[in-house]
Design a protein around this motif. Structure first.
Motif, PDB file in Angstrom:
ATOM      1  N   ALA A  28       0.834  -1.236   0.025  1.00 50.15           N
ATOM      2  CA  ALA A  28       0.060   0.030   0.114  1.00 50.15           C
ATOM      3  C   ALA A  28       0.810   1.394   0.074  1.00 50.15           C
ATOM      4  O   ALA A  28       0.623   2.400  -0.727  1.00 50.15           O
ATOM      5  CB  ALA A  28      -0.901   0.002   1.176  1.00 50.15           C
ATOM      6  N   ARG A  29       1.833   1.299   0.879  1.00 54.72           N
ATOM      7  CA  ARG A  29       2.732   2.317   1.113  1.00 54.72           C
ATOM      8  C   ARG A  29       3.527   2.470  -0.408  1.00 54.72           C
ATOM      9  O   ARG A  29       3.635   3.816  -0.834  1.00 54.72           O
ATOM     10  CB  ARG A  29       3.616   2.270   2.079  1.00 54.72           C
ATOM     11  CG  ARG A  29       5.169   3.072   2.090  1.00 54.72           C
ATOM     12  CD  ARG A  29       4.668   4.675   2.652  1.00 54.72           C
ATOM     13  NE  ARG A  29       5.664   5.551   2.477  1.00 54.72           N
ATOM     14  CZ  ARG A  29       6.149   5.977   1.586  1.00 54.72           C
ATOM     15  NH1 ARG A  29       5.625   5.962   0.510  1.00 54.72           N
ATOM     16  NH2 ARG A  29       7.064   6.842   1.609  1.00 54.72           N
ATOM     17  N   HIS A  30       3.915   1.459  -1.045  1.00 56.24           N
ATOM     18  CA  HIS A  30       4.684   1.551  -2.242  1.00 56.24           C
ATOM     19  C   HIS A  30       3.613   1.986  -3.547  1.00 56.24           C
ATOM     20  O   HIS A  30       4.176   2.787  -4.224  1.00 56.24           O
ATOM     21  CB  HIS A  30       5.040  -0.086  -2.523  1.00 56.24           C
ATOM     22  CG  HIS A  30       6.065  -0.069  -3.877  1.00 56.24           C
ATOM     23  ND1 HIS A  30       7.073   0.251  -3.870  1.00 56.24           N
ATOM     24  CD2 HIS A  30       5.495  -0.324  -5.215  1.00 56.24           C
ATOM     25  CE1 HIS A  30       7.523   0.080  -5.088  1.00 56.24           C
ATOM     26  NE2 HIS A  30       6.475  -0.267  -5.942  1.00 56.24           N
ATOM     27  N   MET A  31       2.402   1.692  -3.346  1.00 56.46           N
ATOM     28  CA  MET A  31       1.593   1.975  -4.534  1.00 56.46           C
ATOM     29  C   MET A  31       1.117   3.508  -4.663  1.00 56.46           C
ATOM     30  O   MET A  31       0.802   4.167  -5.425  1.00 56.46           O
ATOM     31  CB  MET A  31       0.420   0.934  -4.547  1.00 56.46           C
ATOM     32  CG  MET A  31       0.853  -0.408  -5.191  1.00 56.46           C
ATOM     33  SD  MET A  31      -0.501  -1.429  -5.232  1.00 56.46           S
ATOM     34  CE  MET A  31      -1.188  -1.639  -3.643  1.00 56.46           C
ATOM     35  N   THR A  32       0.946   4.080  -3.189  1.00 58.30           N
ATOM     36  CA  THR A  32       0.295   5.073  -3.208  1.00 58.30           C
ATOM     37  C   THR A  32       1.022   6.474  -2.753  1.00 58.30           C
ATOM     38  O   THR A  32       0.682   7.457  -3.043  1.00 58.30           O
ATOM     39  CB  THR A  32      -0.941   5.138  -1.943  1.00 58.30           C
ATOM     40  OG1 THR A  32      -0.276   4.826  -0.689  1.00 58.30           O
ATOM     41  CG2 THR A  32      -2.000   3.982  -2.359  1.00 58.30           C
ATOM     42  N   GLY A  33       2.231   5.789  -2.171  1.00 59.13           N
ATOM     43  CA  GLY A  33       3.205   6.917  -1.549  1.00 59.13           C
ATOM     44  C   GLY A  33       2.727   7.618  -0.421  1.00 59.13           C
ATOM     45  O   GLY A  33       3.270   8.640   0.127  1.00 59.13           O
ATOM     46  N   ILE A  66      -9.324  -6.355   2.544  1.00 59.09           N
ATOM     47  CA  ILE A  66     -10.367  -7.363   2.719  1.00 59.09           C
ATOM     48  C   ILE A  66      -9.962  -8.556   1.762  1.00 59.09           C
ATOM     49  O   ILE A  66      -9.756  -8.360   0.522  1.00 59.09           O
ATOM     50  CB  ILE A  66     -11.651  -6.718   2.155  1.00 59.09           C
ATOM     51  CG1 ILE A  66     -13.018  -8.099   2.590  1.00 59.09           C
ATOM     52  CG2 ILE A  66     -11.847  -6.330   1.174  1.00 59.09           C
ATOM     53  CD1 ILE A  66     -14.353  -7.252   2.483  1.00 59.09           C
ATOM     54  N   GLY A  67     -10.101  -9.797   2.350  1.00 60.63           N
ATOM     55  CA  GLY A  67      -9.846 -11.168   1.547  1.00 60.63           C
ATOM     56  C   GLY A  67     -10.927 -11.933   1.625  1.00 60.63           C
ATOM     57  O   GLY A  67     -12.054 -11.553   1.797  1.00 60.63           O
ATOM     58  N   GLY A  68     -10.674 -13.264   1.325  1.00 60.89           N
ATOM     59  CA  GLY A  68     -11.710 -14.047   1.445  1.00 60.89           C
ATOM     60  C   GLY A  68     -12.352 -14.376   3.044  1.00 60.89           C
ATOM     61  O   GLY A  68     -13.284 -14.753   3.136  1.00 60.89           O
ATOM     62  N   THR A  69     -11.240 -14.361   3.785  1.00 62.54           N
ATOM     63  CA  THR A  69     -11.572 -15.069   5.187  1.00 62.54           C
ATOM     64  C   THR A  69     -11.673 -13.765   6.164  1.00 62.54           C
ATOM     65  O   THR A  69     -12.540 -13.847   7.009  1.00 62.54           O
ATOM     66  CB  THR A  69     -10.423 -16.033   5.610  1.00 62.54           C
ATOM     67  OG1 THR A  69     -10.597 -17.136   4.645  1.00 62.54           O
ATOM     68  CG2 THR A  69     -10.975 -16.775   6.947  1.00 62.54           C
ATOM     69  N   THR A  70     -10.621 -12.643   6.115  1.00 63.21           N
ATOM     70  CA  THR A  70     -10.662 -11.907   6.990  1.00 63.21           C
ATOM     71  C   THR A  70     -10.576 -10.471   6.453  1.00 63.21           C
ATOM     72  O   THR A  70     -10.324 -10.430   5.180  1.00 63.21           O
ATOM     73  CB  THR A  70      -9.420 -12.159   7.980  1.00 63.21           C
ATOM     74  OG1 THR A  70      -8.281 -12.103   7.049  1.00 63.21           O
ATOM     75  CG2 THR A  70      -9.395 -13.379   8.479  1.00 63.21           C
ATOM     76  N   THR A  71     -10.695  -9.468   7.384  1.00 62.12           N
ATOM     77  CA  THR A  71     -10.382  -7.941   7.014  1.00 62.12           C
ATOM     78  C   THR A  71      -9.418  -7.689   7.948  1.00 62.12           C
ATOM     79  O   THR A  71      -9.500  -7.788   9.154  1.00 62.12           O
ATOM     80  CB  THR A  71     -11.692  -7.105   6.895  1.00 62.12           C
ATOM     81  OG1 THR A  71     -12.767  -7.360   6.170  1.00 62.12           O
ATOM     82  CG2 THR A  71     -11.189  -5.621   6.939  1.00 62.12           C
ATOM     83  N   ASP A  72      -8.334  -7.078   7.450  1.00 61.01           N
ATOM     84  CA  ASP A  72      -7.175  -6.598   8.315  1.00 61.01           C
ATOM     85  C   ASP A  72      -7.124  -5.015   8.325  1.00 61.01           C
ATOM     86  O   ASP A  72      -6.858  -4.613   7.133  1.00 61.01           O
ATOM     87  CB  ASP A  72      -5.709  -7.460   7.597  1.00 61.01           C
ATOM     88  CG  ASP A  72      -6.046  -8.871   7.860  1.00 61.01           C
ATOM     89  OD1 ASP A  72      -6.411  -9.527   8.920  1.00 61.01           O
ATOM     90  OD2 ASP A  72      -5.966  -9.286   6.619  1.00 61.01           O
ATOM     91  N   VAL A  73      -6.981  -4.734   9.507  1.00 60.73           N
ATOM     92  CA  VAL A  73      -6.941  -3.090   9.393  1.00 60.73           C
ATOM     93  C   VAL A  73      -5.734  -2.513  10.095  1.00 60.73           C
ATOM     94  O   VAL A  73      -5.580  -3.293  11.316  1.00 60.73           O
ATOM     95  CB  VAL A  73      -8.267  -2.520  10.194  1.00 60.73           C
ATOM     96  CG1 VAL A  73      -8.278  -0.805  10.068  1.00 60.73           C
ATOM     97  CG2 VAL A  73      -9.329  -3.168   9.408  1.00 60.73           C
ATOM     98  N   ALA A  74      -5.048  -1.851   9.857  1.00 59.52           N
ATOM     99  CA  ALA A  74      -3.983  -1.157  10.552  1.00 59.52           C
ATOM    100  C   ALA A  74      -3.732   0.106   9.982  1.00 59.52           C
ATOM    101  O   ALA A  74      -4.357   0.703   9.228  1.00 59.52           O
ATOM    102  CB  ALA A  74      -2.686  -1.991  10.118  1.00 59.52           C
ATOM    103  N   VAL A  75      -2.614   1.151  10.807  1.00 64.57           N
ATOM    104  CA  VAL A  75      -2.373   2.370  10.704  1.00 64.57           C
ATOM    105  C   VAL A  75      -0.940   2.386  10.037  1.00 64.57           C
ATOM    106  O   VAL A  75      -0.081   1.751  10.425  1.00 64.57           O
ATOM    107  CB  VAL A  75      -2.281   2.995  11.901  1.00 64.57           C
ATOM    108  CG1 VAL A  75      -2.109   4.442  11.732  1.00 64.57           C
ATOM    109  CG2 VAL A  75      -3.745   2.825  12.545  1.00 64.57           C
ATOM    110  N   LEU A  76      -0.919   3.201   9.065  1.00 64.65           N
ATOM    111  CA  LEU A  76       0.380   3.757   8.234  1.00 64.65           C
ATOM    112  C   LEU A  76       0.823   4.968   8.864  1.00 64.65           C
ATOM    113  O   LEU A  76      -0.195   5.840   8.680  1.00 64.65           O
ATOM    114  CB  LEU A  76       0.082   3.747   6.767  1.00 64.65           C
ATOM    115  CG  LEU A  76       1.397   3.559   5.955  1.00 64.65           C
ATOM    116  CD1 LEU A  76       2.245   2.388   6.261  1.00 64.65           C
ATOM    117  CD2 LEU A  76       1.019   3.825   4.526  1.00 64.65           C
ATOM    118  N   ASP A  77       1.720   4.991   9.653  1.00 64.81           N
ATOM    119  CA  ASP A  77       2.278   6.138  10.220  1.00 64.81           C
ATOM    120  C   ASP A  77       3.638   6.654   9.889  1.00 64.81           C
ATOM    121  O   ASP A  77       4.737   5.840  10.174  1.00 64.81           O
ATOM    122  CB  ASP A  77       2.124   5.929  11.855  1.00 64.81           C
ATOM    123  CG  ASP A  77       1.434   7.180  12.874  1.00 64.81           C
ATOM    124  OD1 ASP A  77       1.085   8.040  11.966  1.00 64.81           O
ATOM    125  OD2 ASP A  77       1.650   7.231  13.881  1.00 64.81           O
TER     126      ASP A  77
END
Length: 682
Positions: free
Chosen positions: A273-278, A287-298
């Motif tokens: 995500a950091r690489h693609m968006t800057g 969001i995948g097939g089984t889970t949603t993973d949420v984190a903070v980029l700081d």
């Protein structure tokens, strides 16, 4: 969201070629990336294939072969292969893993009640042995007689062992003795707790070790499948694996410490995500097939959890991204609350094989049984539910009880409807245990099926999805009314629920990062009104201070309405569907090693490290020896983990007291961090 989704035309390669692979619960992704060609390099091609849990090599070859064909690339020119995976994360969320034996040295039965260890252990065997050490590394008498007596039977009924000794982080000799004995007598994999963490807290360290032992066979199969495929394709590049903190390690390193790959996929997605968006500051929701993973980029880096990763309700000692994992994905179980007038739609946390996917290979059986259930005058509790074997080797069924073995024998590789397979609630509980062991899959209605019915997804069997939606739409609420006017209305409700639940999980993570009770705050009526933009006299609003980066193949579908609920932009990058695979190839190797110097008595300074204990008469030589030790270990482990040129930084933290104006040494912690780019093929 097609199983072989291709990238648009990209510019030609201008640097070394790297292959990234992500093995998820539903899809295996692959991306071919060229270093150079601008700050972000160049994505030459990308592809997806279904993850084939019975033989992971099939899914891997499907995705990678598609990438190689699209890029018209000679496999021999690839210089590095790196992969991330959500298999370990999903296994812990779903309560799966091999049957292992836990060996506790110096602990008692009461210690199982701490830190969730007893719940994690379940019905797996545990052996208690006298021994262990005190806080300064002094040994108690070790007696492994109980372990020796139990080994002949355990060697035939478990897939591995976990060993945890009292204060092993201060002196690992008793764990090493037990480990060597087990390996000699059984030949099975053994995990010792001091190899995974240098932190105190025996029961939580035992929990981490237990989970690691359960995951070894799963990650071993993944690595073996990948290595076998690469060899067949003539790809002679090093194979790396993403760890839970986003760092890369060699495949051999990951095989020994699979617990460190929990949150591997999500960590790779943050790097991607950091690489693609800057973007340096963002909420990242994958969001995948089984889970949603949420984190903070700081400030350009993912926040790490200083207390250790929490996955599937277990707080481990694994340093990983500070990520919250929720059982919400495209393949989440769709159900209704029972026993209430207005049943709420419930999603997850269990992953099901979507009906539309099960019907890809068994369409006639699945559709015939769904039509049979629709002909019944009333809706049934087990409608649109099937069971079938996962196809893993039979040896993993060792240790089944009589009821489990009987039901397992009745289940085949062809999906069987639960209303005909099960005859009692007790059998339903037995089936859940087989699912937890990874022996059986359950198929049922999921958001992916809803997307098929509404024409938002078309890569699987839409007829099976629609029949499942019809069965759900005719279910009755507490007043006897149908829960939906039509299958389409029901499916639209499911997709709205996924977006709404996604927003709540992102807010829960944000509130928790702000030091609040995340779940409790989101559940508060005022926050619910703010999210809904409730048109009351008192108007409320809630918003994030940073945008959301939406990742995952289904992010464009489920996150389209997210910005309105969160009060900030939601950015879905072009290559969001392969963010994990891309993140896997742009990361770095990073290894941390710790040592401690304590003062058991005046004039004695004791260095404790993974190598054991060494005593000194003065503080400075002890600290200097500790620094040399962690530098040496960090460099060798980083090299072992696949780093090329290693850079090492060392930090020291002293704990002292002042008595009558005099400095009194208590303890020093010395930490070395070694990092570097992964080695690539010549």
């Amino acid at each position: 969201m097609n199983s072989s989704a291709s990238a648009p035309e990209r510019s030609s390669a201008s640097g070394p070629l790297f292959l990234g692979i992500d093995t998820g619960g539903t899809y295996t992704d692959a991306v071919l990336w060229a270093e150079g060609g601008g700050e972000k390099g160049t994505v030459l091609a990308k592809a997806k294939a279904l993850t084939t849990r019975h033989d992971l090599a099939v899914g891997i070859s499907g995705a990678v072969d598609a990438v190689l064909a699209k890029a018209a690339c000679d496999p021999a020119t690839i210089k590095l292969v790196s992969m991330s995976t959500t298999l370990a994360t999903n296994a812990l969320v779903e309560g799966q893993g091999g049957r292992v034996a836990l060996v506790m040295i110096g602990f008692g039965e009461d210690d199982l009640a701490r830190d969730g260890l007893k719940g994690a252990l379940g019905a797996d065997p545990v052996v208690f042995c006298p021994g262990g050490h005190d806080v300064h590394g002094n040994a108690a008498d070790l007696d492994l007689a109980a372990l020796e007596a139990a080994l002949p039977e355990l060697a035939e009924t478990v897939s591995g062992f976990a060993v945890c000794a009292y204060f092993a982080t201060r002196n690992p000799e008793h764990e090493l003795a037990a480990r060597d004995l087990i390996r000699e007598r059984s030949g099975l994999p053994v995990t010792a707790s001091h190899e995974l963490s240098a932190k105190l807290g025996g029961p939580r360290r035992a929990l981490t070790t237990l989970l690691n032992a359960r995951l070894i066979s799963m990650i071993d199969r993944l690595v073996a499948a990948t290595e076998g495929f690469l060899e067949k394709r003539g790809i002679a590049a090093p194979l790396m694996v993403v760890r839970g903190d986003g760092a890369l390690v060699s495949a051999a390193f990951a095989r020994q410490r699979p617990i460190e790959t929990i949150l591997s996929g999500p960590a790779a997605s943050l790097v991607g995500a950091r690489h693609m968006t800057g973007l340096d500051n963002a909420m990242v929701s994958d969001i995948g097939g089984t889970t949603t993973d949420v984190a903070v980029l700081d400030k350009g880096r993912p926040r790490l959890d200083p207390e250790g990763a929490t996955v599937g309700g277990f707080r481990t000692m694994v340093e990983a991204v500070a990520m919250r994992t929720f059982g919400l994905g495209g393949d989440s179980e769709v159900a209704f609350q029972e026993g209430v007038l207005d049943p709420r739609l419930v999603l997850g946390p269990r992953r099901l094989v979507p009906l539309s996917l099960a019907a890809v290979t068994h369409g006639a059986t699945v559709i015939r049984e769904l039509e049979r259930q629709l002909r019944a005058p009333n809706a049934g509790r087990m409608d649109a539910r099937f069971a079938f074997r996962t196809g893993i080797p039979e040896r993993f069924a060792a240790g089944l009880g009589r009821s489990e073995a009987k039901l397992y024998e009745a289940i085949t590789a062809v999906p069987q409807p639960l209303d005909l397979l099960l005859s009692s609630n007790a059998q339903n509980a037995t089936l859940k245990r087989l699912v937890a062991r990874g022996l059986v899959h359950i198929s049922g209605f999921t958001p992916s099926d809803a997307a098929h019915v509404l024409g938002r997804q078309a890569n699987w069997n839409g007829e099976a999805a629609r029949l499942g939606a019809e069965l759900f739409a005719r279910k009755r609420d507490g007043r006897g009314q149908a829960v939906a006017d039509s299958p389409e209305a029901f499916c639209a409700r499911v997709l709205r629920a996924v977006t709404r639940w996604s927003a709540e999980y992102i807010l829960e993570t944000a509130f928790a990062e702000d030091g609040l009770d995340g779940a409790g705050t989101v559940a508060h009526a005022l926050v619910q009104r703010a999210v809904d933009a409730y048109p009351g006299i008192a108007r409320l609003a809630v918003s994030l201070d940073r945008p959301v980066i939406g990742l995952g193949a289904s992010a464009p579908l489920h996150y389209a309405g997210l910005a309105a609920l969160l009060g900030n932009a939601c950015i879905v990058p072009e290559d969001t569907d392969v963010a994990n695979a891309l993140g896997a190839v742009v990361g770095q190797v990073r290894v941390t090693v710790e040592a401690r110097v304590s003062q058991p008595k005046e004039g004695l300074f004791r260095l404790s490290s993974d190598s054991g204990i060494v005593d000194f008469e003065e503080e400075d030589p002890a600290v200097a020896a500790a620094e040399a030790e962690v530098r040496s270990l960090a460099e060798s482990r980083a090299t072992e983990a696949g780093a090329d040129e290693v850079e090492i930084s060392v930090s020291k933290e002293f704990r002292v007291s002042i008595v009558e104006g005099q400095r009194m040494f208590v303890e020093a912690e010395i930490v070395a961090v070694a990092s570097g780019r992964p080695r690539i093929a010549a």
